[in-house]
Design an enzyme around this catalytic site. Structure first.
Site, PDB file in Angstrom:
ATOM      1  N   CYS A   1     -34.937  -8.924 -25.603  1.00  0.00           N
ATOM      2  CA  CYS A   1     -34.690  -9.121 -24.174  1.00  0.00           C
ATOM      3  C   CYS A   1     -34.717  -7.778 -23.433  1.00  0.00           C
ATOM      4  O   CYS A   1     -35.773  -7.163 -23.333  1.00  0.00           O
ATOM      5  CB  CYS A   1     -33.372  -9.892 -23.990  1.00  0.00           C
ATOM      6  SG  CYS A   1     -33.255 -10.695 -22.395  1.00  0.00           S
TER       7      CYS A   1
ATOM      8  N   HIS B   1     -34.232 -14.391 -27.822  1.00  0.00           N
ATOM      9  CA  HIS B   1     -33.091 -13.937 -28.633  1.00  0.00           C
ATOM     10  C   HIS B   1     -33.154 -14.551 -30.029  1.00  0.00           C
ATOM     11  O   HIS B   1     -32.711 -15.683 -30.226  1.00  0.00           O
ATOM     12  CB  HIS B   1     -31.772 -14.343 -27.958  1.00  0.00           C
ATOM     13  CG  HIS B   1     -31.496 -13.577 -26.712  1.00  0.00           C
ATOM     14  ND1 HIS B   1     -30.759 -12.414 -26.707  1.00  0.00           N
ATOM     15  CD2 HIS B   1     -31.877 -13.780 -25.439  1.00  0.00           C
ATOM     16  CE1 HIS B   1     -30.693 -11.938 -25.479  1.00  0.00           C
ATOM     17  NE2 HIS B   1     -31.366 -12.750 -24.686  1.00  0.00           N
TER      18      HIS B   1
ATOM     19  N   GLU C   1     -31.316 -13.792 -32.414  1.00  0.00           N
ATOM     20  CA  GLU C   1     -29.958 -13.793 -32.984  1.00  0.00           C
ATOM     21  C   GLU C   1     -29.194 -15.068 -32.643  1.00  0.00           C
ATOM     22  O   GLU C   1     -28.138 -15.348 -33.216  1.00  0.00           O
ATOM     23  CB  GLU C   1     -29.169 -12.550 -32.510  1.00  0.00           C
ATOM     24  CG  GLU C   1     -28.653 -12.555 -31.067  1.00  0.00           C
ATOM     25  CD  GLU C   1     -29.685 -12.113 -30.024  1.00  0.00           C
ATOM     26  OE1 GLU C   1     -30.902 -12.226 -30.284  1.00  0.00           O
ATOM     27  OE2 GLU C   1     -29.273 -11.674 -28.933  1.00  0.00           O
TER      28      GLU C   1
END
Ligand code: XMP
Length: 608
Positions: free
Chosen positions: A81, A174, A176
């Site tokens: 990001c 993202h 994660e």
């Protein structure tokens, strides 16, 4: 520097940046958090660097004063990001404010690349951005894109970029976050593939290292630890026992008057059964805490007072017991630090009792030892298993240091109807859409919105609606109406038409009442076999009378969570709800009962 291959995760802010470190650790590779302005020497020795996302805008040059010398290192760098945009910009690409995407998107992978090894040509990914990369510099290529809708003029966005020459890569999405279904594989491809890390960091190794660290830090001194009986302090106590031996470990269990029913007695028994009874001290300090909390209702003030009083009691007991030359041992875990604003870019959501200013000063003076400070709860539990602590003790529900102090709301009795003129019509219109009733409550509770503390109003909802639809309605109300951070579901006999705060302080009587209600809830969860599936279930006593009843409201907050940084409300079976109704509404002083149906964010797990 560690003996293990290690990845640096640069924390540009936000509550989730640390998730990246956890995901890397799951690969058995150590990850350490670095601050963006850490001097370049602190970035040496890493096998790879990951730049996190941020609440800042890369397009406006926000937060651009970080250590750019990292780009001169011969270390692979991957950005997510904001990090992705910064990499693009640094190497001559362009970032604009626009091209916003929220939620799931489809990543189209352009070519076979080691970063996407083993993945399909189109992968679901999670997006949350305002800024976008619109061109990349020389030496970079587009590795993946997402499609723009017709209304945005068609075309596509740079969703993944890379340069094998520089070994710099960026993902707009993202990986994660669990919604990026194969995010784990993408991170693994970078960490194990591109960076060539060897997965050697296990809990067993972590334990060995912490034992060494504790020995080095403590030297010939002793450790004095506040043992609440919670998972964190119990695991810390076992670890200290292993590191410095039982002779130099003193445990103090403080009954602060804010414990659960019969809790202190159970905790003492549990610590003894773990072989930690050699220097186990107990003090009943209920009066000291209650006196200090007299007349206080502001949540942060309560937390500060509880934290300060812990230190006061602790110091006094150390003197009384003649324990000299000691370090304060704490079972602080990572969320305690981040939620207190302990990292530079994080807002103070709540001051955790182990992060009040006196303790911060003791930390600066090197008088505190915290072997779990980098871990999340799941990792602490894994470590506890490694230390041979029985399953039931490790899987106890988390209980906050300030205990019932943050679950017993207090009030001067004044109504807080700020913003109601705008809030009420919006809430009612939305609730009507779902065929439910709504009553905005003239009190506040703590929440977290866009990484910032939100002290706002709750709304009570009621009626007949299936759980999924209720969750949808709650999401809609909390997203669309400013000034609200929580919804509760009425379990009382009739939906109230009015709610008014009652003047009420932190008294023994009210604490006893809350203890009873809490015991009913805990017992119900155990009997229905739900204790292990529900992550935590605070019971809250709110001095709010419904329909002029003159008695208080009990709120039950069952949640599912993994790391406490996010949570979703848990549904309870009808039979259990019925039992809670019978048991709790029969308590003297209680006339209302509700279920908290808010996720975190925008609510927090605890009300204060
Ligand atoms: P919140 O309410 O911030 O809570 O969503 C996240 C988790 O932290 C626990 N909690 C605390 N734990 N000291 C602690 O040791 C504290 O001061 C504290 N405050 C909240 C809370 O119970 C939840 O598990």
């Amino acid at each position: 520097m560690s003996r293990h291959d290690t990845i640096a995760v640069v924390d540009f802010g936000g509550q989730y940046a640390h998730l990246i470190a956890t995901k890397v650790r799951r690969l058995r590779v150590l990850a350490e958090i670095r601050q963006p302005e850490d001097p370049i020497e602190m970035f040496s020795g890493y096998k790879g660097i990951i730049l996190s996302g941020s609440p800042s805008f890369s397009s406006f040059g926000e937060d651009s004063g970080y250590t750019k010398a990292i780009y001169d290192l011969d270390t692979p760098i991957l950005g997510f990001c904001f990090g992705h945009q910064e990499i693009a910009k640094h190497y001559g690409g362009q970032v604009v404010h626009g091209g916003r995407e929220w939620g799931r998107a489809s990543l189209h992978i352009v070519r076979d690349h080691p970063l996407f090894r083993g993945l399909a040509p189109v992968e679901p990914v999670f997006m949350s951005h305002f800024d976008s990369v619109v061109s990349v510099g020389e030496g970079f290529e587009e590795l993946g894109y997402t499609m723009l809708g017709e209304s945005e003029g068609g075309g596509h966005r740079y969703a993944a970029i890379g340069s094998d020459r520089y070994r710099r890569y960026g993902f707009q999405y993202h990986p994660e976050v669990d919604d990026t279904v194969h995010g784990h594989e993408m991170i693994a491809n970078f960490v194990l593939g591109i960076c060539g890390c060897t997965p050697s960091w296990t809990m067993e190794r972590y334990l060995e290292e912490q034992v060494e660290r504790v020995r080095a830090q403590v030297g010939h001194r002793s450790v004095f630890l506040l043992a609440s009986g919670g998972v964190d302090s119990t695991v810390a106590a076992k670890l200290f026992g292993l590191a410095i031996g039982p002779e130099r470990l003193h445990l103090l269990h403080v009954d602060n008057g804010l414990m659960r029913k019969k809790e202190s007695r159970a905790v003492i028994g549990m610590l003894q059964s773990l072989g930690l009874g050699e220097h186990l001290h107990f003090v009943d300090a209920g009066d000291v805490f209650l006196k200090a909390l007299e007349g206080v209702s502001e949540p942060e003030r309560k937390r500060q007072i509880i934290g300060d009083t812990f230190v006061e009691v602790f110091e006094r007991e150390a003197r009384r017991l003649g324990i000299e030359d000691h370090l304060l041992g704490q079972g602080t875990i990572y969320p305690d630090t981040i939620e207190t604003g302990g990292t530079k870019r994080a807002d103070t959501i709540k001051t955790h009792h182990n992060r009040v200013p006196v303790i911060e000063r003791m930390i600066e003076a090197g008088r505190v030892v915290e072997p779990l400070a980098e871990l999340y709860k799941v990792e602490v539990r894994e470590l506890g298993e490694q230390l041979g602590i029985p399953h039931d003790m490790i899987w106890r529900h988390p209980f906050p240091g300030p205990g019932l102090g943050v679950r017993l709301l207090c009030s001067g009795g004044a109504e807080d109807r700020e913003g109601f003129a705008e809030i009420e019509p919006q809430v009612e219109a939305l609730a009507a859409r779902y065929g439910i009733q709504a009553l905005t409550l003239p009190i506040r509770s703590v929440g977290v919105k866009a990484d910032l503390r939100a002290y706002e109003h709750p709304v009570m909802l009621g009626g007949q609606v299936p759980w999924d639809r209720l969750v949808e309605a709650v999401g809609m109300i909390l997203e669309q109406v400013p000034g609200l951070n929580r919804c509760i579901w009425n379990l009382g006999p009739a939906f109230p038409s009015s709610a008014r705060p009652l003047a009420a302080g932190m008294t023994r009587e009210r604490l006893d009442l809350l203890r009873e209600a809490d015991a009913i809830v805990m017992d119900g969860l155990q009997r229905h076999g739900l204790y292990d599936t529900i992550w935590q279930c605070p019971t809250v006593l709110v001095p709010l009378e419904l329909d002029g009843a003159g008695r208080e409201l009990v709120i039950v907050r069952p949640i599912h969570s993994e790391r406490a940084m996010t949570a979703t409300p848990a549904a309870l079976p009808d039979a259990l709800v019925e039992e809670l109704r019978k048991g709790i509404l029969a308590l003297p002083g209680v006339s209302g009962l509700a279920l908290d149906v808010t996720s975190k964010p925008p609510g927090t797990i605890e009300w204060e």
